[in-house]
Scaffold this motif. Structure first.
Motif, mmCIF file in Angstrom:
data_model
loop_
_atom_site.group_PDB
_atom_site.id
_atom_site.type_symbol
_atom_site.label_atom_id
_atom_site.label_comp_id
_atom_site.label_asym_id
_atom_site.label_seq_id
_atom_site.Cartn_x
_atom_site.Cartn_y
_atom_site.Cartn_z
ATOM 1 N N ILE A 8 -25.007 -16.191 -49.610
ATOM 2 C CA ILE A 8 -26.209 -16.873 -50.120
ATOM 3 C C ILE A 8 -27.377 -15.890 -50.175
ATOM 4 N N ASP A 9 -27.450 -14.994 -49.200
ATOM 5 C CA ASP A 9 -28.482 -13.955 -49.230
ATOM 6 C C ASP A 9 -28.386 -13.132 -50.515
ATOM 7 N N TYR A 10 -27.153 -12.747 -50.858
ATOM 8 C CA TYR A 10 -26.945 -11.939 -52.070
ATOM 9 C C TYR A 10 -27.427 -12.697 -53.302
ATOM 10 N N ILE A 11 -27.062 -13.969 -53.408
ATOM 11 C CA ILE A 11 -27.484 -14.797 -54.557
ATOM 12 C C ILE A 11 -29.006 -14.905 -54.585
ATOM 13 N N PHE A 12 -29.604 -15.105 -53.436
ATOM 14 C CA PHE A 12 -31.060 -15.223 -53.326
ATOM 15 C C PHE A 12 -31.742 -13.944 -53.807
ATOM 16 N N TYR A 13 -31.294 -12.783 -53.285
ATOM 17 C CA TYR A 13 -31.903 -11.517 -53.693
ATOM 18 C C TYR A 13 -31.693 -11.258 -55.192
ATOM 19 N N TYR A 14 -30.546 -11.669 -55.692
ATOM 20 C CA TYR A 14 -30.254 -11.463 -57.118
ATOM 21 C C TYR A 14 -31.304 -12.157 -57.983
ATOM 22 N N TRP A 15 -31.583 -13.421 -57.692
ATOM 23 C CA TRP A 15 -32.511 -14.182 -58.524
ATOM 24 C C TRP A 15 -33.957 -13.816 -58.233
ATOM 25 N N VAL A 16 -34.292 -13.389 -57.026
ATOM 26 C CA VAL A 16 -35.646 -12.905 -56.739
ATOM 27 C C VAL A 16 -35.918 -11.639 -57.528
ATOM 28 N N GLU A 17 -34.907 -10.741 -57.570
ATOM 29 C CA GLU A 17 -35.069 -9.503 -58.333
ATOM 30 C C GLU A 17 -35.259 -9.788 -59.820
ATOM 31 N N GLN A 18 -34.529 -10.813 -60.319
ATOM 32 C CA GLN A 18 -34.647 -11.165 -61.730
ATOM 33 C C GLN A 18 -36.017 -11.753 -62.054
ATOM 34 N N GLY A 78 -19.895 -7.139 -42.961
ATOM 35 C CA GLY A 78 -19.068 -6.105 -43.566
ATOM 36 C C GLY A 78 -18.056 -6.663 -44.537
ATOM 37 N N VAL A 79 -17.410 -7.794 -44.162
ATOM 38 C CA VAL A 79 -16.424 -8.423 -45.054
ATOM 39 C C VAL A 79 -17.080 -8.863 -46.361
ATOM 40 N N VAL A 80 -18.256 -9.508 -46.245
ATOM 41 C CA VAL A 80 -18.981 -9.930 -47.446
ATOM 42 C C VAL A 80 -19.355 -8.717 -48.289
ATOM 43 N N GLY A 81 -19.756 -7.637 -47.624
ATOM 44 C CA GLY A 81 -20.106 -6.425 -48.356
ATOM 45 C C GLY A 81 -18.941 -5.875 -49.154
ATOM 46 N N VAL A 82 -17.775 -5.835 -48.530
ATOM 47 C CA VAL A 82 -16.582 -5.329 -49.236
ATOM 48 C C VAL A 82 -16.226 -6.234 -50.422
ATOM 49 N N ILE A 83 -16.244 -7.562 -50.201
ATOM 50 C CA ILE A 83 -15.911 -8.499 -51.279
ATOM 51 C C ILE A 83 -16.896 -8.361 -52.437
ATOM 52 N N LEU A 84 -18.180 -8.286 -52.106
ATOM 53 C CA LEU A 84 -19.205 -8.166 -53.151
ATOM 54 C C LEU A 84 -19.091 -6.837 -53.890
ATOM 55 N N ILE A 138 -22.382 -12.905 -61.796
ATOM 56 C CA ILE A 138 -22.831 -13.592 -60.591
ATOM 57 C C ILE A 138 -22.081 -14.901 -60.389
ATOM 58 N N THR A 139 -21.514 -15.439 -61.471
ATOM 59 C CA THR A 139 -20.790 -16.721 -61.393
ATOM 60 C C THR A 139 -19.603 -16.618 -60.442
ATOM 61 N N ILE A 140 -18.971 -15.444 -60.379
ATOM 62 C CA ILE A 140 -17.830 -15.263 -59.475
ATOM 63 C C ILE A 140 -18.282 -15.409 -58.026
ATOM 64 N N VAL A 141 -19.481 -14.928 -57.733
ATOM 65 C CA VAL A 141 -20.020 -15.073 -56.373
ATOM 66 C C VAL A 141 -20.210 -16.546 -56.044
ATOM 67 N N TYR A 142 -20.675 -17.341 -57.061
ATOM 68 C CA TYR A 142 -20.809 -18.781 -56.837
ATOM 69 C C TYR A 142 -19.463 -19.398 -56.477
ATOM 70 N N GLY A 143 -18.433 -18.993 -57.207
ATOM 71 C CA GLY A 143 -17.092 -19.532 -56.940
ATOM 72 C C GLY A 143 -16.600 -19.182 -55.558
ATOM 73 N N LEU A 144 -16.844 -17.918 -55.131
ATOM 74 C CA LEU A 144 -16.447 -17.515 -53.774
ATOM 75 C C LEU A 144 -17.212 -18.301 -52.717
ATOM 76 N N LEU A 145 -18.482 -18.617 -53.013
ATOM 77 C CA LEU A 145 -19.284 -19.413 -52.097
ATOM 78 C C LEU A 145 -18.676 -20.796 -51.911
ATOM 79 N N ILE A 146 -18.221 -21.402 -53.018
ATOM 80 C CA ILE A 146 -17.600 -22.728 -52.951
ATOM 81 C C ILE A 146 -16.315 -22.674 -52.123
ATOM 82 N N VAL A 147 -15.502 -21.626 -52.350
ATOM 83 C CA VAL A 147 -14.247 -21.480 -51.597
ATOM 84 C C VAL A 147 -14.540 -21.325 -50.104
ATOM 85 N N ALA A 148 -15.513 -20.479 -49.766
ATOM 86 C CA ALA A 148 -15.872 -20.267 -48.361
ATOM 87 C C ALA A 148 -16.390 -21.556 -47.728
#
Length: 873
Positions: A220-230, A349-355, A364-374
């Motif tokens: 969620i942090d990654y998604i947040f930073y992504y849209w803040v940067e945009q 670290g695991v999230v970092g490797v996956i991302l 970014i949509t793939i990250v949303y899907g991984l969030l739902i799975v998690a």
């Protein structure tokens, strides 16, 4: 102080984080975030390992200062680098160090809170202390936009440094104020066994949920930073946004923590506390996927809301719930430390490797899907963990280990107690009643009324105590009915007291029927109940009967009257008590002494002191005097100074120790130089947690103790164990007593818990444990004390062979000293005199003849006996 420390530390970290976030998104961007996660995870693990390493080797005071000092050096170093250069590597370093800085400060604050407060206080004050960090988030976040009107973003680090310096000042003042709490800390917990974790599904599920929860958090942090940067391009606007976001997050965290989280967990159970966060992630991830598929333009607001709501649910609901669950785990402290120092960095670290893999696909949509799975995985693990928690609590209930503070019991578990009320085992019934009352079971009063008629006497007695403590006034009629049918004297005794307490004057008519009962226990119960709770009428009626008992010529009546007097809370009937204190009847005098102590009647202290001189009453008089507290210090200290009887003075040492005042303890310490009082005083002061700030005085007393111990060791080499076996054992016991006193004296200056461990290890005689004890002293003691203590202790570790009687002159010198020296223990003198008679050794006839008129009658009589044995020889 905890609030101030938390507030200032929170301000420092918040300004550092806002600066790091802003500079990172300005100079680099969200695509570099996976690398940050991976490297940051490694740094956090190293920081956690370093903290754990120092935790086992440094005193707590030093550890807290070192930990906060390291964070301060990091902040200063980063601020200097930013001032000298605008390199992207500095921005990356700040983002990497951010997690470690938060972790180290959090561990230090948690350790401080645990030290300066008890377990119960720690739980009660946790919210107040953490309130400082929440308020810091609100104040710091809201002030960022205003501050940036006067300075650059990089200068926010200066505010962070100043806040941390002030936090260190508060920490130092806190440690000075609560220095006594640092003196007797428990030993550190042993390292957790990895095998034990891997072999326990409950532990694995607990850690797995921690892992998944933090994976969701960083995703969620990654998604947040992504849209803040945009959304934001200007650094100043970006910093202001981060400030407002932190303020809003802290505000919501504060509101939910104070008014929502505890009610949810206590009323709706732990499952809801576990599910809120993953459900928020699931709804947020699904919403973002829908927005991405429909190309709607408000993904930024959803991402910010998701970060906000998940952050609050994670901090205010999930974390407290996991702490509640951890209380049903035997390795609670170690598991929480493992979760914070290893599992959280591992999740990052695991999230970092996956991302790192996912971001290559540039969607970014793939990250949303991984969030739902998690989120689904988290929901599944939460339900499994809840089931194991319920099973663990049920097992604790069966073992009578539950109902610790913070344990949350579900309704099904309450029903388990209700079912156990039908058990034929009376202990099971009592335990279930106790549990239902403690958990505020809704129908508890109905249960109390029902079980006052239980066939088991133990259950009925428990119920009466329960009614007494809860003061249920409307049960007077039920108690009266029970009195009329009750057959057990012990139960009736409690019923009388309870009935008079809740019914007052209405109880007099019924209870007064037992004032002349043939059963002494019932008569005693009725008299005490009416005298204590019967009002004026009850006192007049029962008081007349009590006077009759005192006036009676029958000893059993007098004993009963004194027993009643000793159990009453209000001093009265002084004349008969004074008469009993002067009585020649041993039984009457004993109960009178007990009554004087229980009632704390100061006018009778001279009687207690005079009875202190008499061996049959010395112990009882000592206990009675101990109940007066420090109010009689001046009177007792004068008597102590004037007394020449060593047994009386030893008894008064115990009384002074129970006063637990600095004045009384310093008074005792001033008499520690007297040989016959030395060990008793040192031992009693150690038991009272006495702290001595005068190292020179402790060094002097250590010298006395070590010299005496070494002298005893020398005598053991010279004393013939075959001819003087009992005296040999006495000398050995004195030597061990001096060694104990040596450790107790060290406890006046250093951690009592650590010194106690060292003493136990040394006295067990195992060479490894003795070496550990010496290492402890070497680590904590000053050089001056090490010089006095360590060498003698090493010498005393050596086991000497039995003497071969080739040192006759040294033994003769020792025995003659024992017979003539009045500063030695009487028990040693008695033993030597007795064994001279047994051995019929005429060498010591002259000193024995002098002892026939000794002031100690035991010594005089033993000397006379021994001389007779010598003449027989």
């Amino acid at each position: 102080m905890l609030f101030a420390h938390s507030f200032l530390g929170g301000m420092a970290l918040i300004f550092f984080e806002i600066t790091a976030n802003t500079m990172f998104l300005t100079h680099l961007g969200v695509l570099e975030l996976p690398y940050i996660y991976i490297v940051s995870a490694l740094i956090m693990v190293a920081s956690g390992y370093g903290y754990t390493h120092l935790e086992a080797r440094l005193e707590s005071k030093k550890l807290l200062i070192v930990a906060l000092g390291c964070v301060l050096l990091i902040l200063i170093g980063v601020a200097l680098l930013v001032a000298l250069s605008d390199s992207v590597y500095i921005s990356m370093a700040m983002m990497i160090l951010k997690g470690s800085v938060w972790m180290v400060v959090g561990m230090g604050f948690g350790a401080l809170r645990g030290i300066i407060s008890t377990t119960t206080q720690s739980k009660r004050l946790f919210g107040v202390a953490m309130l400082g960090e929440m308020v810091a988030g609100i104040v710091g976040g809201l002030s960022v936009g205003f501050v940036l009107h006067f300075m650059d973003i990089a200068n926010l680090l200066v505010i962070s440094i100043i806040a941390l310096l002030l936090s260190m000042v508060v920490l130092w003042q806190t440690m000075l104020t609560f220095s006594h709490r640092f003196e007797s800390l428990p030993a550190p917990k042993p390292p957790i066994s990895i095998h034990k974790i891997l072999s326990n599904n409950y532990y694995l599920l607990f850690l797995a949920l921690f892992m998944v929860a933090f994976c969701l958090l960083y995703a969620i942090d990654y998604i947040f930073y992504y849209w803040v940067e945009q959304t934001f391009g200007n650094p100043q606007e970006l910093a202001s946004f981060f400030g407002l976001f932190v303020a809003l997050l802290s505000t919501l965290h504060l509101i939910v923590s104070l008014f929502v989280s505890s009610k949810i967990v206590s009323r709706l159970g732990v499952l809801l506390g576990l599910l809120v966060a993953p459900l928020v992630a699931l709804i947020g991830g699904t919403s973002l996927v829908a927005i991405a598929l429909t190309s709607l333009g408000f993904a930024f607001f959803v991402a910010v809301t998701l970060k906000l709501v998940y952050g609050v649910s994670h901090l205010a609901l999930l974390t407290p719930t996991l702490k509640t669950i951890s209380q049903s785990i035997s390795l609670q402290t170690q598991m929480m430390a493992l979760s914070q120092r290893v599992i959280e960095p591992l999740a990052m670290g695991v999230v970092g490797v996956i991302l790192l893999v996912v971001t290559r696909l540039e969607s970014i949509t793939i990250v949303y899907g991984l969030l739902i799975v998690a989120a689904f995985v988290s929901i599944f693990v939460s339900k499994r963990l809840k089931a194991h928690y319920a099973a663990s609590i049920e097992a604790m209930l069966q073992k009578r280990e539950a109902l610790r503070e913070g344990i949350v019991l579900e309704r099904a578990m309450q029903n388990l107690f209700v079912e156990n009320l039908k058990s034929p085992d009376e202990l099971e019934v009592i335990y279930s009643l106790d549990s239902l009352i403690k958990m505020q079971y809704p129908n508890r009063e109905k249960i109390v009324v029902e079980f006052i008629h239980h066939p088991s006497k133990r259950v009925r007695l428990y119920l009466l105590d329960l009614i007494w403590d809860t003061n249920i006034d409307h049960l007077a009629q039920i108690v009266e009915e029970r009195i009329e049918v009750e057959k057990e004297s012990e139960v009736l005794y409690r019923l009388f007291e309870l009935y008079c307490k809740i019914a007052c004057a209405e109880a007099i008519e019924l209870v007064s029927e037992y004032l002349h009962h043939r059963d002494p226990l019932l008569q005693e119960g009725a008299l005490i109940a009416m005298l204590q709770y019967g009002g004026v009428d009850g006192i007049l009626k029962a008081g007349g009967v009590l006077n009759e008992l005192f006036a009676s010529t029958k000893k059993e009546h007098n004993l009963l009257a004194l027993t009643i007097l000793s159990k009453m809370a209000t001093p009265s009937f002084h004349a008969p008590l004074e008469e009993a204190l002067n009585s020649h009847d041993e039984d009457l005098k004993r109960i009178a002494i007990m009554a004087t102590g229980n009632l704390a009647i100061k006018k009778f202290i001279p009687y207690l002191l005079s009875n202190l001189e008499l061996p049959p009453y010395r112990s009882l008089s000592t206990m009675a005097l101990s109940k007066f507290g420090a109010n009689i210090f001046e009177q007792l200290s004068s008597y102590f100074e004037s007394s020449k009887d060593i047994d009386v003075r030893l008894a008064l040492v115990r009384v002074f120790a129970t006063m637990r005042t600095r004045q009384a303890h310093l008074f005792l310490l001033s008499y520690a130089y007297e040989p016959l009082l030395f060990d008793e005083i040192i031992h009693r002061l150690f038991d009272c947690d006495f702290v001595c700030n005068d190292e020179a005085k402790v060094i002097e007393l250590l010298g006395i103790s070590t010299q005496y111990a070494l002298y005893c060791a020398t005598m053991l080499e010279r004393l013939d164990k075959q001819r003087y076996p009992n005296s040999y054992r006495v000398v050995e016991e004195i030597k061990n007593q001096k060694i104990d006193s040596l450790f107790f004296l060290l406890g006046f200056l250093y951690s009592k818990g650590l010194i106690t461990q060292a003493r136990i290890g040394y006295t067990k005689g195992d060479s490894d444990k003795q070496a550990y004890a010496l290492e402890v002293i070497d680590n904590v003691a000053s050089a001056a004390i090490q010089e006095i203590v360590i060498s003698p202790l090493k010498s005393l570790m050596v086991k000497h062979p039995d003497s071969k009687m080739d040192k006759h002159e040294e033994q003769k010198e020792f025995i003659e000293r024992v017979l003539s020296d009045e500063t030695l223990f009487a028990i040693l003198k008695l033993s030597i005199i007795y064994e001279i008679g047994v051995n019929r050794d005429k060498t010591y006839l002259e000193p024995l003849e002098k002892l026939q008129t000794h002031s100690n009658s035991d010594i005089a009589q033993t000397a006379q006996w021994s001389i007779k044995q010598l003449h027989k020889g």
